[in-house]
Design a protein around this motif. Structure first.
Motif, PDB file in Angstrom:
ATOM      1  N   SER A   1      -4.441   5.453  -2.732  1.00  0.00           N
ATOM      2  CA  SER A   1      -3.124   4.974  -2.308  1.00  0.00           C
ATOM      3  C   SER A   1      -2.761   5.431  -0.907  1.00  0.00           C
ATOM      4  O   SER A   1      -1.785   4.952  -0.329  1.00  0.00           O
ATOM      5  CB  SER A   1      -2.045   5.412  -3.306  1.00  0.00           C
TER       6      SER A   1
ATOM      7  N   ASP B   1      -3.382  -1.447  -3.334  1.00  0.00           N
ATOM      8  CA  ASP B   1      -2.090  -1.945  -3.812  1.00  0.00           C
ATOM      9  C   ASP B   1      -1.586  -1.009  -4.905  1.00  0.00           C
ATOM     10  O   ASP B   1      -2.140  -0.962  -6.007  1.00  0.00           O
ATOM     11  CB  ASP B   1      -2.265  -3.362  -4.363  1.00  0.00           C
TER      12      ASP B   1
ATOM     13  N   SER C   1       0.795  -1.227   0.000  1.00  0.00           N
ATOM     14  CA  SER C   1       0.000   0.000   0.000  1.00  0.00           C
ATOM     15  C   SER C   1       0.825   1.274   0.000  1.00  0.00           C
ATOM     16  O   SER C   1       0.348   2.325  -0.438  1.00  0.00           O
ATOM     17  CB  SER C   1      -0.920   0.019   1.225  1.00  0.00           C
TER      18      SER C   1
ATOM     19  N   HIS D   1      -6.263  -4.165  -1.850  1.00  0.00           N
ATOM     20  CA  HIS D   1      -5.378  -5.232  -1.381  1.00  0.00           C
ATOM     21  C   HIS D   1      -6.131  -6.176  -0.441  1.00  0.00           C
ATOM     22  O   HIS D   1      -6.663  -5.742   0.595  1.00  0.00           O
ATOM     23  CB  HIS D   1      -4.178  -4.616  -0.649  1.00  0.00           C
TER      24      HIS D   1
END
Length: 503
Positions: free
Chosen positions: A179, A185, A126, A192
């Motif tokens: 993000s 991800d 991440s 994720h």
């Protein structure tokens, strides 16, 4: 004339700018909204207040400036502060206030993840450090501590997403702010699974991540009509404020660092590679494909100076807070570097980089009978900037930079800029004629509309209006003070935890 509007939903206000299609400012308006602290470690905002303020400022700006001068709006591009979380029910109604970046209620959940085997995998995927700031931790806190709201929640979104939801009816999130959630991800450009598992949610409870150039939805008909905008006006989803500030300061392809001094602060560098740090002290946020913004954030910049101004500034009811702050800054200039042996640890909201300690607290150190308010004031400003330097010092071990671009609302305050350049010992460049976040957002929009070829082209040859050079004597003195500042920040860690427990 054709123009592009930018909407920056930041911590204390919404700022709306108009730019022509070459990136020149045509005008701006702003509107403020409060942050609520219902108890220690809690920081919240009312999403309806944020949206209504945004809509009000946008409509007035359009009527008073854009429509009256016959400008044609080609597009509106958005950006916002990171790390907010708002739970919505299935009808899109807020389930309470939004929890913003400064909120530290998830200390227990952050420790839980840090002590798990999934910690490193989630951080590396991440790019977001494990800390109560991140939406990952906030949602995990809600699942454990507020299970009723968690169960009722249909979606978990940010304040930027809420504004866009009201305007378009769609659940969309740019990959840049995604993000910074701790759940996205940045390599695979998708949510994720291990992070979502820790948060206790599935991808359908989050918005759809899209490119920062995404422009495939428009305003609802009622808003097009109310705002006097054509149905052809593009809505470009845009980026986060930190990534926009870096782009707007011209540092995408240069060996410079960007320092932002606003309500919070950060030191950032841009690269096509992520910054690898085994201690997980830095963020790596996505601006666009192959463009990463790396660095560290601080909770305690403008919020701390505002606190000092409100608590110790003038009690004249005829003065507003901006007048009080201006008066205090004039007093601080009269005090020499080092505040006569007084240091301030500015951790009023805990701290993120580089110590990542949500239990950290504010401390005045070195007080004696000769100190007065002006020394406390000077030490407060210096303490804020020592904390910024502590991030830059660590970042310099991983990335080379020989100068700094200064952005944010405090970039136009000469005292802050001069103390910062004296502490770093490096030249500082500031474009005080334009808001770098707004400019970066406009450049994203103009690139998305193909007025520029790519982000490298947009950020080249941006102007500098102010340059500050370091005073060598002050730099040497500040380095001696900083050694004590850094040592105290580490030494007091167990005592921060004890005093927090007593609260």
């Amino acid at each position: 004339m054709e123009c592009i509007l930018t909407v920056d939903i930041n911590t204390s206000s919404v700022r709306i700018h108009a730019f022509d299609l070459t990136g020149q400012v045509l005008g701006m308006r702003k509107g403020s909204y409060p942050t609520f602290h219902p108890q220690a470690d809690y920081s919240e905002q009312d999403p309806e207040q944020v949206f209504i303020t945004t809509l009000y400022v946008l409509k007035n700006f359009l009527n008073e400036v854009i429509h009256s001068q016959k400008y044609k709006v080609k597009a509106i591009c958005f950006c916002a502060a990171m790390h907010s979380v708002l739970a919505l029910d299935k009808n899109g109604r807020p389930l309470g206030n939004a929890i913003i970046w400064a909120d530290n209620r998830g200390i227990k959940q952050a420790k839980q993840l840090k002590n798990s085997k999934e910690c490193t995998q989630i951080y590396e995927a991440s790019g977001t450090p494990i800390h109560p700031m991140s939406p990952l931790i906030k949602i995990a806190w809600m699942s454990q501590q507020d299970p009723e709201r968690f169960a009722q929640a249909y979606k978990f979104i940010s304040l930027k997403e809420y504004v866009l939801l009201q305007l378009t009816g769609e659940y969309l999130l740019d990959q840049s702010i995604a993000s910074s959630t701790g759940m996205f991800d940045i390599h695979q450009l998708k949510w994720h699974p291990e992070a979502l598992k820790f948060a206790g949610i599935t991808p359908d409870r989050l918005s759809t991540p899209v490119s920062i150039f995404f422009d495939e939805v428009g305003l609802k008909k009622e808003y097009s009509k109310s705002l006097g905008l054509s149905s052809a006006t593009k809505l470009i989803i845009g980026s986060s404020d930190g990534c926009s500030a870096t782009l707007g300061s011209g540092n995408i392809a240069a060996e410079k660092a960007t320092v932002t001094l606003a309500s919070s602060g950060a030191v950032r560098v841009a690269s096509k590679e992520i910054l690898v740090d085994k201690s997980q002290r830095f963020f790596n946020y996505l601006l666009a494909e192959d463009y990463y913004i790396s660095g560290g954030p601080t909770n305690n910049v403008g919020v701390v100076f505002d606190w000092f101004s409100q608590q110790f500034g003038s009690f004249d009811p005829r003065q507003d807070i901006e007048q009080v702050k201006a008066e205090l800054l004039r007093e601080a200039i009269q005090v020499s570097a080092g505040a006569k042996g007084l240091l301030f640890l500015p951790y009023l909201l805990g701290e993120r980089a580089p110590i990542w300690n949500a239990n950290a607290r504010g401390v005045y150190f070195g007080l004696n009978i000769t100190h007065g308010q002006k020394h406390l004031l000077r030490a407060t400003v210096e303490g804020i900037l020592f904390e910024v330097y502590s991030i830059g010092k660590l970042l310099a071990e991983h990335r080379n930079f020989s100068s700094i671009s200064l952005t944010g609302s405090y970039a136009s305050v000469p005292l802050f800029a001069q103390i910062l350049t004296d502490i770093f010992g490096l030249p500082i460049h500031a474009n005080t004629g334009v808001d770098n976040v707004a400019l970066g957002t406009a450049l994203i929009g103009l690139t998305g509309m193909n007025y520029f070829k790519n982000l490298n082209e947009t950020s080249s040859n941006l102007p500098v209006t102010e340059t500050y050079l370091p005073n060598k004597q002050n730099h040497e003195l500040y380095m001696r003070y900083f050694e004590i500042f850094e040592r105290l920040s580490t030494k007091l860690e167990p005592d921060f935890e004890l005093i927090t427990a007593l609260q």
